[in-house]
Design an enzyme around this catalytic site. Sequence first.
Site, PDB file in Angstrom:
ATOM      1  CD  GLU A 147      -2.799  -1.434   0.375  1.00  0.00           C
ATOM      2  OE1 GLU A 147      -3.148  -0.441  -0.284  1.00  0.00           O
ATOM      3  OE2 GLU A 147      -3.291  -2.558   0.197  1.00  0.00           O
ATOM      4  CB  CYS A 167      -1.563   7.310   1.507  1.00  0.00           C
ATOM      5  SG  CYS A 167      -2.975   6.472   2.223  1.00  0.00           S
TER       6      CYS A 167
HETATM    7  P1  NAD Z   1       8.541   4.771   4.502  1.00  0.00           P
HETATM    8  O1  NAD Z   1       8.452   4.014   3.221  1.00  0.00           O
HETATM    9  O2  NAD Z   1       9.704   5.656   4.721  1.00  0.00           O
HETATM   10  O3  NAD Z   1       8.505   3.762   5.732  1.00  0.00           O
HETATM   11  C1  NAD Z   1       7.454   2.849   5.919  1.00  0.00           C
HETATM   12  C2  NAD Z   1       7.931   1.745   6.838  1.00  0.00           C
HETATM   13  O4  NAD Z   1       8.898   0.965   6.138  1.00  0.00           O
HETATM   14  C3  NAD Z   1       8.627   2.231   8.097  1.00  0.00           C
HETATM   15  O5  NAD Z   1       8.301   1.369   9.173  1.00  0.00           O
HETATM   16  C4  NAD Z   1      10.093   2.098   7.747  1.00  0.00           C
HETATM   17  O6  NAD Z   1      10.949   1.994   8.862  1.00  0.00           O
HETATM   18  C5  NAD Z   1      10.056   0.815   6.940  1.00  0.00           C
HETATM   19  N1  NAD Z   1      11.189   0.587   6.052  1.00  0.00           N
HETATM   20  C6  NAD Z   1      11.776   1.464   5.217  1.00  0.00           C
HETATM   21  N2  NAD Z   1      12.769   0.857   4.537  1.00  0.00           N
HETATM   22  C7  NAD Z   1      12.799  -0.429   4.954  1.00  0.00           C
HETATM   23  C8  NAD Z   1      13.614  -1.562   4.652  1.00  0.00           C
HETATM   24  N3  NAD Z   1      14.600  -1.485   3.762  1.00  0.00           N
HETATM   25  N4  NAD Z   1      13.370  -2.722   5.291  1.00  0.00           N
HETATM   26  C9  NAD Z   1      12.372  -2.818   6.194  1.00  0.00           C
HETATM   27  N5  NAD Z   1      11.572  -1.779   6.523  1.00  0.00           N
HETATM   28  C10 NAD Z   1      11.784  -0.611   5.917  1.00  0.00           C
HETATM   29  O7  NAD Z   1       7.164   5.597   4.631  1.00  0.00           O
HETATM   30  P2  NAD Z   1       6.750   6.645   5.729  1.00  0.00           P
HETATM   31  O8  NAD Z   1       7.550   7.888   5.549  1.00  0.00           O
HETATM   32  O9  NAD Z   1       6.694   6.023   7.077  1.00  0.00           O
HETATM   33  O10 NAD Z   1       5.227   6.916   5.273  1.00  0.00           O
HETATM   34  C11 NAD Z   1       4.906   7.773   4.226  1.00  0.00           C
HETATM   35  C12 NAD Z   1       4.636   7.013   2.947  1.00  0.00           C
HETATM   36  O11 NAD Z   1       3.675   5.971   3.165  1.00  0.00           O
HETATM   37  C13 NAD Z   1       4.008   7.924   1.889  1.00  0.00           C
HETATM   38  O12 NAD Z   1       4.541   7.630   0.641  1.00  0.00           O
HETATM   39  C14 NAD Z   1       2.528   7.562   1.973  1.00  0.00           C
HETATM   40  O13 NAD Z   1       1.808   7.870   0.803  1.00  0.00           O
HETATM   41  C15 NAD Z   1       2.603   6.086   2.230  1.00  0.00           C
HETATM   42  N6  NAD Z   1       1.356   5.592   2.819  1.00  0.00           N
HETATM   43  C16 NAD Z   1       0.551   4.782   2.076  1.00  0.00           C
HETATM   44  C17 NAD Z   1      -0.654   4.347   2.603  1.00  0.00           C
HETATM   45  C18 NAD Z   1      -1.568   3.458   1.820  1.00  0.00           C
HETATM   46  O14 NAD Z   1      -2.416   2.813   2.436  1.00  0.00           O
HETATM   47  N7  NAD Z   1      -1.477   3.398   0.510  1.00  0.00           N
HETATM   48  C19 NAD Z   1      -1.013   4.696   3.911  1.00  0.00           C
HETATM   49  C20 NAD Z   1      -0.154   5.521   4.629  1.00  0.00           C
HETATM   50  C21 NAD Z   1       1.028   5.958   4.091  1.00  0.00           C
END
Ligand code: NAD
Length: 466
Positions: A240, A274
């Site tokens: 997502e 998002c």
């Molecule tokens: P992010 O991608 O930076 O991090 C998300 C999660 O992934 C965090 O827990 C992070 O620590 C983890 N992560 C990152 N790299 C990783 C790796 N290599 N291995 C394991 N885990 C890893 O996102 P964010 O800044 O926390 O959130 C914002 C983003 O999320 C925006 O792009 C937003 O649009 C998206 N989002 C999407 C939805 C949806 O349902 N489509 C909902 C909320 C947020």
Amino acid sequence: MLTDTKKTSTIPVYNSYTGEIIGSVPQSSEQDVMNALDTAKKGEAIGKKMPASERISILKKAVLLMEQEFDVLANLIATEGIKTISQAKKEVTRALQTMQLSAEEASRISGATIPFNAVPGSEDRMGYELKCPIGIVVAITPFNDPLNLVCHKLGPAIAAGNPVILKPSDYTPLVAIKFGEILFKAGLPKEMLSIITGAPEYFGDALISDDRIRLISFTGGVTAAKIIQRKAGLKKMVMELGSNSPVIVLSNADLEDAVQSCVSGAFFASGQNCVGVKRVFVDAAIYDSFLKKFVAQTATLKIGAPLTEGVDIGPIISKQALNEIDQFVIESIDHGATLIAGGKKIGNSYIPTVLVADCNNDIANCKEVFGPVVTISKVENLEQAIDCCNKSPFGLHAAVFTNDIQNAHKAINGLECAGVMINDSTDYRIDAMPFGGVKLSGIGREGVKSAIEAMSETKVVCFKLK
Ligand code: NAD
């Protein structure tokens, strides 16, 4: 190869508005991940044997305990996270519904009978589908809905009988840990949930690449999603991801309603949403009045401390995120957009920002800005608006304001996205509906029922009758 066998450190958790340290969590190591996988393997056996009645009872008890801890959960969201207290309370209410829905859906997990005897040569066969737990689920969640998005993974996983290893955002681990405690208190066996905390670079790839993991359920940005997908190997993934959700406002729309919905959809959670409104394409006939009203309503939003009642705009999650928002605004202006309002930081917050630009503006159309920035463009007709919406590499939600059913249908058919809201903001969602994205916005669907389906395997049973 494991390089680290003991927990060496903790990392601080901050109040994202004041910057003060409010707690700490362990920085998990590679050994912690291996221990979590071993634990989850035991949880897999427990989950498989656990009857639905027991899973339902745990989920229902969790709902009751969450109600008792309502204020604690809301305060954590509004302190380590980015929401104002009233937005945080809404999230806890949604999270309760997500868990309640998970309990209800757990009682409906079922497979169809298979008409084997319809095929010549199989007249003496009968059988059915069994829905079985998929096995170890790794759940990775972002900072912006730090409780409800955890519930969207853990509720369905428990309903389906799966153990989970949860990796919440480094910015918002405290509410996830509190929720984990609630689940254990509700009777979830310890083997069915482990929580890994801290920055991923310190615990290596096993959380993603280990072959014992059957499903990675990830919510976050495209950059992390691509890295995870490369490392995951052969396992199921639900992703997502981000978006830059568009709204089309046609000349026959209810203007006041469209303005009100777009302002609320653009600036809820300071635009860290998002499905937040990021691009608005307005018919030329009403463009000037839409823009005037939109800017006037945006100016009424109150920026301040998230725990103060009446505040609309709280903090941005980090200094880096603030700089990225600033960079987006600067790049948009470099590419021809005009700044109408905002465009500045104030402490750890960002002032609600309105840009106007040509509807083909490649920054607004192609990039995600995870903050309170909206780009408004004038369009000549619906076809041009749909074309501009579809220039985005993302496709989560879109919205159309019109009172003409033919135009609504044209937009529904033409828009490349996974959800279309008619006369409502792009950020409308209930937790029961299928939710996800097309194009770079994701793979697969969440929403409690869809998530349970993704977290179950179908086993075909066939009896040869004598
Ligand atoms: P992010 O991608 O930076 O991090 C998300 C999660 O992934 C965090 O827990 C992070 O620590 C983890 N992560 C990152 N790299 C990783 C790796 N290599 N291995 C394991 N885990 C890893 O996102 P964010 O800044 O926390 O959130 C914002 C983003 O999320 C925006 O792009 C937003 O649009 C998206 N989002 C999407 C939805 C949806 O349902 N489509 C909902 C909320 C947020």
